[in-house]
Design a protein around this motif. Structure first.
Motif, PDB file in Angstrom:
ATOM      1  N   PRO A 197       5.910  -5.039  -1.655  1.00 46.30           N
ATOM      2  CA  PRO A 197       5.551  -5.430  -3.024  1.00 46.30           C
ATOM      3  C   PRO A 197       4.058  -5.290  -3.324  1.00 46.30           C
ATOM      4  O   PRO A 197       3.678  -4.835  -4.398  1.00 46.30           O
ATOM      5  CB  PRO A 197       6.003  -6.897  -3.091  1.00 46.30           C
ATOM      6  CG  PRO A 197       7.128  -6.983  -2.112  1.00 46.30           C
ATOM      7  CD  PRO A 197       6.745  -6.063  -0.992  1.00 46.30           C
ATOM      8  N   ARG A 198       3.201  -5.669  -2.375  1.00 46.64           N
ATOM      9  CA  ARG A 198       1.758  -5.590  -2.639  1.00 46.64           C
ATOM     10  C   ARG A 198       1.295  -4.142  -2.740  1.00 46.64           C
ATOM     11  O   ARG A 198       0.362  -3.829  -3.485  1.00 46.64           O
ATOM     12  CB  ARG A 198       0.995  -6.318  -1.524  1.00 46.64           C
ATOM     13  CG  ARG A 198      -0.518  -6.334  -1.738  1.00 46.64           C
ATOM     14  CD  ARG A 198      -0.873  -7.123  -3.006  1.00 46.64           C
ATOM     15  NE  ARG A 198      -2.312  -7.128  -3.237  1.00 46.64           N
ATOM     16  CZ  ARG A 198      -2.967  -6.206  -3.944  1.00 46.64           C
ATOM     17  NH1 ARG A 198      -2.291  -5.183  -4.489  1.00 46.64           N
ATOM     18  NH2 ARG A 198      -4.263  -6.303  -4.124  1.00 46.64           N
ATOM     19  N   THR A 241       2.347  -2.812  -6.274  1.00 46.73           N
ATOM     20  CA  THR A 241       1.531  -3.314  -7.390  1.00 46.73           C
ATOM     21  C   THR A 241       0.040  -3.005  -7.225  1.00 46.73           C
ATOM     22  O   THR A 241      -0.771  -3.447  -8.044  1.00 46.73           O
ATOM     23  CB  THR A 241       1.706  -4.834  -7.531  1.00 46.73           C
ATOM     24  OG1 THR A 241       1.306  -5.487  -6.320  1.00 46.73           O
ATOM     25  CG2 THR A 241       3.166  -5.185  -7.833  1.00 46.73           C
ATOM     26  N   SER A 248      -3.513  -1.336  -7.499  1.00 47.34           N
ATOM     27  CA  SER A 248      -4.142  -0.574  -8.575  1.00 47.34           C
ATOM     28  C   SER A 248      -4.376   0.861  -8.125  1.00 47.34           C
ATOM     29  O   SER A 248      -4.233   1.195  -6.944  1.00 47.34           O
ATOM     30  CB  SER A 248      -5.474  -1.215  -8.954  1.00 47.34           C
ATOM     31  OG  SER A 248      -6.396  -1.101  -7.884  1.00 47.34           O
ATOM     32  N   ARG A 305       5.893   4.865  -1.358  1.00 45.83           N
ATOM     33  CA  ARG A 305       6.070   4.765  -2.811  1.00 45.83           C
ATOM     34  C   ARG A 305       6.593   6.084  -3.359  1.00 45.83           C
ATOM     35  O   ARG A 305       6.390   7.149  -2.777  1.00 45.83           O
ATOM     36  CB  ARG A 305       4.738   4.402  -3.485  1.00 45.83           C
ATOM     37  CG  ARG A 305       4.362   2.945  -3.318  1.00 45.83           C
ATOM     38  CD  ARG A 305       3.043   2.612  -3.990  1.00 45.83           C
ATOM     39  NE  ARG A 305       2.952   3.051  -5.382  1.00 45.83           N
ATOM     40  CZ  ARG A 305       1.960   2.722  -6.205  1.00 45.83           C
ATOM     41  NH1 ARG A 305       0.965   1.958  -5.760  1.00 45.83           N
ATOM     42  NH2 ARG A 305       1.942   3.154  -7.438  1.00 45.83           N
ATOM     43  N   PRO A 348       4.152 -10.852  -2.258  1.00 46.00           N
ATOM     44  CA  PRO A 348       3.558  -9.999  -3.305  1.00 46.00           C
ATOM     45  C   PRO A 348       2.067 -10.211  -3.527  1.00 46.00           C
ATOM     46  O   PRO A 348       1.418  -9.342  -4.122  1.00 46.00           O
ATOM     47  CB  PRO A 348       4.361 -10.393  -4.553  1.00 46.00           C
ATOM     48  CG  PRO A 348       4.870 -11.766  -4.275  1.00 46.00           C
ATOM     49  CD  PRO A 348       5.141 -11.797  -2.796  1.00 46.00           C
ATOM     50  N   ARG A 349       1.510 -11.314  -3.032  1.00 43.07           N
ATOM     51  CA  ARG A 349       0.087 -11.575  -3.265  1.00 43.07           C
ATOM     52  C   ARG A 349      -0.715 -11.599  -1.962  1.00 43.07           C
ATOM     53  O   ARG A 349      -1.825 -12.143  -1.941  1.00 43.07           O
ATOM     54  CB  ARG A 349      -0.086 -12.898  -4.015  1.00 43.07           C
ATOM     55  CG  ARG A 349       0.431 -12.859  -5.446  1.00 43.07           C
ATOM     56  CD  ARG A 349       0.039 -14.101  -6.227  1.00 43.07           C
ATOM     57  NE  ARG A 349       0.640 -15.303  -5.658  1.00 43.07           N
ATOM     58  CZ  ARG A 349       1.871 -15.729  -5.943  1.00 43.07           C
ATOM     59  NH1 ARG A 349       2.637 -15.028  -6.773  1.00 43.07           N
ATOM     60  NH2 ARG A 349       2.357 -16.834  -5.388  1.00 43.07           N
TER      61      ARG A 349
END
Length: 225
Positions: free
Chosen positions: A31-32, A35, A37, A59, A9-10
């Motif tokens: 996941p990244r 999330t 922006s 998505r 995720p990061r």
């Protein structure tokens, strides 16, 4: 190792985009990417690399502008990923099918906003594809004509050169099913039985109650007055 890294995720976006296209990640949004922006999402959607744009297209909560830009993408893999996104208009979905044909039909049919008329058109596509037929058959907006077209296309012989729309369903289809009064068992066993089950349910919904020994074909069933 690369696959696990892409699902972290990061993970930095520059690393993720570098790995895109060289590592299989399935259809689930990373996941990244989920999330990211708004600014990051727009930047990824404008990437010159189709593999990166495809990751964004997976998505299902994209802003309308990003969604529409990806729907107009020239790359079939990007379009295939964005086709099921909610909010696409009937005109957009029809354009996707016309531009990319058999490669995207199943994903277009899977769009929850696909209208009944478009599903009927997709069911008559020549050549037919089982994946598209399955999506059409289980769509909440499917119609009896679409289901009958699915049934006819599924029963078509490989050497049959007739247009799909001219092929009549086999006698073992909806009329016989309705005479039996019960849907087939073993749901999911095959596309054929799945379509028969849905034909039965569609006939029940059209009649407003249990269907027992109808005197005419499925198309002759009307709502009770």
């Amino acid at each position: 190792m690369r696959r696990s890294l892409m699902y972290h995720p990061r993970i930095p976006l520059d690393v993720l985009t570098h790995l895109a296209g060289t590592t299989k990640t399935g259809e689930t949004p990373l996941p990244r990417i989920v999330t990211a922006s708004a600014t990051e999402t727009e930047g990824l959607a404008r990437s010159p690399r189709p593999a990166v744009r495809m990751l964004v297209a997976r998505r299902r909560d994209l802003p309308a502008g990003v969604r529409d830009a990806l729907a107009a993408d020239p790359d079939a893999k990007v379009v295939k990923s964005i086709a099921p996104h909610p909010g696409l208009s009937a005109a957009q979905l029809r354009s996707l099918a016309q531009r990319h044909g058999i490669r995207v039909l199943a994903r277009v049919a899977a769009n929850p906003d696909a209208p009944s008329e478009l599903l009927e058109e997709l069911a008559l596509h020549d050549p037919p594809t089982q994946k598209a037929l399955r999506e059409i058959a289980r769509h909440h907006r499917t119609t009896a004509p679409a289901l009958l077209a699915c049934q006819a296309a599924f029963g078509r012989r490989p050497d049959d050169r007739r247009p799909v729309g001219s092929i009549r369903p086999r006698p073992r289809g909806a009329p016989r099913l309705l005479r039996q009064g019960t849907p087939p068992r073993g749901q999911g066993a095959s596309l054929k039985s799945h379509i028969r089950t849905l034909l039965f349910r569609k006939a029940v919904s059209l009649s407003g109650g249990p269907v027992v020994r109808p005197s005419g074909p499925l198309s002759a069933i009307h709502h009770p007055s």
